[in-house]
Design a protein around this motif. Sequence first.
Motif, PDB file in Angstrom:
ATOM      1  N   ALA A  50       0.792  -1.192  -0.112  1.00  0.00           N
ATOM      2  CA  ALA A  50       0.006   0.104   0.201  1.00  0.00           C
ATOM      3  C   ALA A  50       0.935   1.310   0.044  1.00  0.00           C
ATOM      4  O   ALA A  50       0.449   2.469  -0.284  1.00  0.00           O
ATOM      5  CB  ALA A  50      -0.901  -0.046   1.205  1.00  0.00           C
ATOM      6  N   ALA A 178       1.141 -18.286  -7.151  1.00  0.00           N
ATOM      7  CA  ALA A 178       2.402 -17.608  -6.707  1.00  0.00           C
ATOM      8  C   ALA A 178       3.309 -17.704  -7.781  1.00  0.00           C
ATOM      9  O   ALA A 178       3.288 -18.578  -8.591  1.00  0.00           O
ATOM     10  CB  ALA A 178       2.943 -18.113  -5.277  1.00  0.00           C
ATOM     11  N   VAL A 223      -4.116  -9.479  -6.470  1.00  0.00           N
ATOM     12  CA  VAL A 223      -3.061  -9.324  -7.626  1.00  0.00           C
ATOM     13  C   VAL A 223      -3.715  -8.380  -8.732  1.00  0.00           C
ATOM     14  O   VAL A 223      -3.362  -7.246  -9.303  1.00  0.00           O
ATOM     15  CB  VAL A 223      -2.282 -10.487  -8.264  1.00  0.00           C
ATOM     16  CG1 VAL A 223      -1.575 -10.358  -9.390  1.00  0.00           C
ATOM     17  CG2 VAL A 223      -1.390 -10.886  -7.152  1.00  0.00           C
ATOM     18  N   ILE A 227      -4.306 -12.534 -13.542  1.00  0.00           N
ATOM     19  CA  ILE A 227      -4.642 -13.630 -12.615  1.00  0.00           C
ATOM     20  C   ILE A 227      -6.034 -13.543 -12.304  1.00  0.00           C
ATOM     21  O   ILE A 227      -6.822 -14.746 -12.222  1.00  0.00           O
ATOM     22  CB  ILE A 227      -3.670 -13.555 -11.310  1.00  0.00           C
ATOM     23  CG1 ILE A 227      -2.498 -13.965 -11.724  1.00  0.00           C
ATOM     24  CG2 ILE A 227      -4.037 -14.283 -10.391  1.00  0.00           C
ATOM     25  CD1 ILE A 227      -1.448 -13.682 -10.841  1.00  0.00           C
ATOM     26  N   CYS A 244      -8.955  -7.510  -2.116  1.00  0.00           N
ATOM     27  CA  CYS A 244      -7.939  -7.069  -1.173  1.00  0.00           C
ATOM     28  C   CYS A 244      -6.879  -6.381  -1.521  1.00  0.00           C
ATOM     29  O   CYS A 244      -6.404  -5.378  -1.264  1.00  0.00           O
ATOM     30  CB  CYS A 244      -7.291  -8.318  -0.516  1.00  0.00           C
ATOM     31  SG  CYS A 244      -6.080  -7.931   0.724  1.00  0.00           S
ATOM     32  N   LEU A 246      -4.373  -5.272  -5.642  1.00  0.00           N
ATOM     33  CA  LEU A 246      -4.515  -5.130  -7.361  1.00  0.00           C
ATOM     34  C   LEU A 246      -2.773  -4.772  -7.383  1.00  0.00           C
ATOM     35  O   LEU A 246      -2.590  -4.069  -8.210  1.00  0.00           O
ATOM     36  CB  LEU A 246      -5.423  -4.435  -7.697  1.00  0.00           C
ATOM     37  CG  LEU A 246      -6.745  -4.657  -7.538  1.00  0.00           C
ATOM     38  CD1 LEU A 246      -7.828  -3.446  -8.053  1.00  0.00           C
ATOM     39  CD2 LEU A 246      -7.300  -5.790  -8.336  1.00  0.00           C
ATOM     40  N   TYR A 250      -0.121  -1.762  -9.244  1.00  0.00           N
ATOM     41  CA  TYR A 250       0.305  -0.658  -8.529  1.00  0.00           C
ATOM     42  C   TYR A 250       1.729   0.502  -9.271  1.00  0.00           C
ATOM     43  O   TYR A 250       1.485   1.594  -8.824  1.00  0.00           O
ATOM     44  CB  TYR A 250       1.001  -0.829  -7.098  1.00  0.00           C
ATOM     45  CG  TYR A 250      -0.116  -1.463  -6.227  1.00  0.00           C
ATOM     46  CD1 TYR A 250      -1.482  -1.635  -6.709  1.00  0.00           C
ATOM     47  CD2 TYR A 250       0.270  -2.054  -5.065  1.00  0.00           C
ATOM     48  CE1 TYR A 250      -2.353  -1.977  -5.812  1.00  0.00           C
ATOM     49  CE2 TYR A 250      -0.659  -2.608  -4.233  1.00  0.00           C
ATOM     50  CZ  TYR A 250      -2.077  -2.613  -4.736  1.00  0.00           C
ATOM     51  OH  TYR A 250      -2.916  -3.103  -3.554  1.00  0.00           O
TER      52      TYR A 250
HETATM   53  N1  NAP Z   1      -7.194  -4.290   1.602  1.00  0.00           N
HETATM   54  C1  NAP Z   1      -6.386  -4.167   2.651  1.00  0.00           C
HETATM   55  O1  NAP Z   1      -6.924  -3.648   3.718  1.00  0.00           O
HETATM   56  C2  NAP Z   1      -4.893  -4.697   2.415  1.00  0.00           C
HETATM   57  C3  NAP Z   1      -4.208  -4.825   3.668  1.00  0.00           C
HETATM   58  C4  NAP Z   1      -2.972  -5.436   3.308  1.00  0.00           C
HETATM   59  C5  NAP Z   1      -2.530  -5.779   2.300  1.00  0.00           C
HETATM   60  N2  NAP Z   1      -3.392  -5.561   1.068  1.00  0.00           N
HETATM   61  C6  NAP Z   1      -3.030  -5.965  -0.260  1.00  0.00           C
HETATM   62  O2  NAP Z   1      -2.689  -7.622  -0.082  1.00  0.00           O
HETATM   63  C7  NAP Z   1      -1.741  -7.748  -1.057  1.00  0.00           C
HETATM   64  C8  NAP Z   1      -0.681  -8.528  -0.752  1.00  0.00           C
HETATM   65  O3  NAP Z   1      -0.047  -7.927   0.076  1.00  0.00           O
HETATM   66  P1  NAP Z   1       1.019  -8.446   1.155  1.00  0.00           P
HETATM   67  O4  NAP Z   1       1.519  -7.084   2.206  1.00  0.00           O
HETATM   68  O5  NAP Z   1       0.856  -9.675   1.674  1.00  0.00           O
HETATM   69  O6  NAP Z   1       2.315  -8.499   0.135  1.00  0.00           O
HETATM   70  P2  NAP Z   1       3.014  -9.788  -0.116  1.00  0.00           P
HETATM   71  O7  NAP Z   1       2.235 -10.827  -0.874  1.00  0.00           O
HETATM   72  O8  NAP Z   1       4.067 -10.209   0.972  1.00  0.00           O
HETATM   73  O9  NAP Z   1       4.113  -9.366  -1.134  1.00  0.00           O
HETATM   74  C9  NAP Z   1       3.630  -8.953  -2.569  1.00  0.00           C
HETATM   75  C10 NAP Z   1       3.724 -10.194  -3.564  1.00  0.00           C
HETATM   76  O10 NAP Z   1       2.889  -9.980  -4.571  1.00  0.00           O
HETATM   77  C11 NAP Z   1       3.297 -10.558  -5.661  1.00  0.00           C
HETATM   78  N3  NAP Z   1       3.334  -9.754  -7.004  1.00  0.00           N
HETATM   79  C12 NAP Z   1       4.052  -8.313  -6.975  1.00  0.00           C
HETATM   80  N4  NAP Z   1       3.813  -8.051  -8.140  1.00  0.00           N
HETATM   81  C13 NAP Z   1       3.079  -8.847  -8.783  1.00  0.00           C
HETATM   82  C14 NAP Z   1       2.524  -8.837 -10.172  1.00  0.00           C
HETATM   83  N5  NAP Z   1       2.924  -8.055 -11.236  1.00  0.00           N
HETATM   84  N6  NAP Z   1       1.747 -10.041 -10.744  1.00  0.00           N
HETATM   85  C15 NAP Z   1       1.868 -11.114  -9.825  1.00  0.00           C
HETATM   86  N7  NAP Z   1       2.061 -10.835  -8.413  1.00  0.00           N
HETATM   87  C16 NAP Z   1       2.752  -9.980  -8.191  1.00  0.00           C
HETATM   88  C17 NAP Z   1       4.885 -11.264  -5.406  1.00  0.00           C
HETATM   89  O11 NAP Z   1       4.617 -12.628  -5.264  1.00  0.00           O
HETATM   90  P3  NAP Z   1       5.005 -13.458  -6.459  1.00  0.00           P
HETATM   91  O12 NAP Z   1       6.378 -13.620  -6.372  1.00  0.00           O
HETATM   92  O13 NAP Z   1       4.141 -14.830  -6.242  1.00  0.00           O
HETATM   93  O14 NAP Z   1       4.714 -12.836  -7.753  1.00  0.00           O
HETATM   94  C18 NAP Z   1       5.183 -10.420  -4.191  1.00  0.00           C
HETATM   95  O15 NAP Z   1       5.997 -11.202  -3.365  1.00  0.00           O
HETATM   96  C19 NAP Z   1      -1.362  -6.312  -1.635  1.00  0.00           C
HETATM   97  O16 NAP Z   1      -2.179  -6.409  -2.949  1.00  0.00           O
HETATM   98  C20 NAP Z   1      -1.671  -5.593  -1.016  1.00  0.00           C
HETATM   99  O17 NAP Z   1      -1.897  -4.178  -1.449  1.00  0.00           O
HETATM  100  C21 NAP Z   1      -4.631  -4.943   1.302  1.00  0.00           C
END
Ligand code: NAP
Length: 334
Positions: A50, A178, A223, A227, A244, A246, A250
Motif C-alpha cells: 500500500a 504464486a 493481484v 490472474i 484485497c 491489485l 500499482y
Molecule cells: N485491503 C487491505 O486492507 C489490504 C491490507 C494489506 C494488504 N493488502 C494487499 O494485499 C496484497 C498482498 O500484500 P502483502 O503485504 O501480503 O504483500 P506480499 O504478498 O508479502 O508481497 C507482494 C507479492 O505480490 C506478488 N506480486 C508483485 N507484483 C506482482 C505482479 N505484477 N503479478 C503477480 N504477483 C505480483 C509477489 O509475489 P509472487 O512472487 O508470487 O509474484 C510479491 O511477493 C497487496 O495487493 C496489498 O496491497 C490489502
Amino acid sequence: MPMNRVVRLVKRPAPGLVTPDCFEIRDEPLPEPGEGEFRVRISHVSLDPAMRGWVNDGKSYVPPVGLGDVMRSFSAGIVEASRHPDFQEGEAVVGLFGVQTHALSDGKGVQRADTSIAPLQSWIGGLGMPGLTAYFGLLRVAEAKEGDTVVVSAASGAVGSIVGQIAKIKGCRAVGIAGGPAKCRALIEEDGFDAAVDYKAGNLAADLAAACPDGIDVNFENVGGEILDAVLARMNPFGRIAVCGLISAYNATTPQPGPANLRFLLTQRLRMQGFIVFDFIRENPIALADLSQWVSQGRLKFREDVREGGVDAFPQVLNLLYTGENFGKLSLKV
Ligand SMILES: NC(=O)c1ccc[n+]([C@@H]2O[C@H](COP(=O)([O-])OP(=O)(O)OC[C@H]3O[C@@H](n4cnc5c(N)ncnc54)[C@H](OP(=O)(O)O)[C@@H]3O)[C@@H](O)[C@H]2O)c1
C-alpha cells in the motif's frame, strides 16, 4: 549523542517503481516526550504494498503522505521514555510510527505486543495488519465456509500465506497462486495448501483448472490483471470475491484494462467486494484472539522476510514487494 534517523518523502514518484530520490534520509535530534507522550525505539519497520499508493497524490482511503513528512509505516518497538500514564518504559508496542529509528506518540492507535505469543516483528505481520487483513477478508468479506474451494493470489506473501492457513483451519480446500516453483513448493510443504499454481509457468488457465477440479467458491484477490481474469473464468455460481489488493497495477505506467472476464460476474451471479482492513477495526480483538490461539496451537505459522540495512535501505527494500523478491512478510530491522 543519539539521533533519530528519519526517512522523509520529498518528491512524488512518477508512475513505475519509486526511485530513491523521492526520499531524504537524515539525522534529526531525538524527540523528547511532552506531557501525555512517549518515545518508541523502533526495532522493525513494516514494508507494505500500500505504500506505493500512499506516496501518490490522489483520492484513496487515507490521505497521501505529505511532502516533507516522515514516510508512513507500521512499526514495532519498545517504549524508551514515557510521560504517558498508560505506557511504561520497556513495553513492546506497534503503531503507525513511520520509517525512522525513534518516534513520539500520544498513544492513539497504538497496540501492545504480547511477545509471549510471538516475537515483536510478528505484530507488524501475522498478528498485525496483514494477519487481520487475511482474517477479515476471508471470513467476513468472502464468508468462506467449510467445503469451499478458496483461491488466493500472492499466496506466499504476508497476507496470502495466512489466508491459505485460515482456509485450512476452517475446513476449506486452499489453492494458492504464486510466482515460481520455490514459492509454490513452500505453499504446500510449509503452509499446508492443497494445491499451488505457478502463474509464471505459462499455463495459468489450465493449471488453475487442474488445481480446482470442482471450480472456485471463494477468491481472495491480491493481484488483479491476468490472474483475476483466470480465476473469474473458474468461479462457481454464487461465488464470492474479496478484492484485497491489485498489486499488478500499482506500478503501471499505462492505464490498466478492467477484467476481460467480467461477464462471469453476471453469468455465475458472483459477489465481488473490495475492503480495507480498517473497516473491521472494532472487531480486531476477536480476530487477534483467534489468530493468537491458532499460533499457540501451532496451527498458524508466519513466514517473515526481515531485511538488514536500517531505515537507509527503505527505498530499495520497498521495491522487492513489486518485483516478487520478498518471500513472506517484508520488514526492515532498524
Ligand atoms: N485491503 C487491505 O486492507 C489490504 C491490507 C494489506 C494488504 N493488502 C494487499 O494485499 C496484497 C498482498 O500484500 P502483502 O503485504 O501480503 O504483500 P506480499 O504478498 O508479502 O508481497 C507482494 C507479492 O505480490 C506478488 N506480486 C508483485 N507484483 C506482482 C505482479 N505484477 N503479478 C503477480 N504477483 C505480483 C509477489 O509475489 P509472487 O512472487 O508470487 O509474484 C510479491 O511477493 C497487496 O495487493 C496489498 O496491497 C490489502
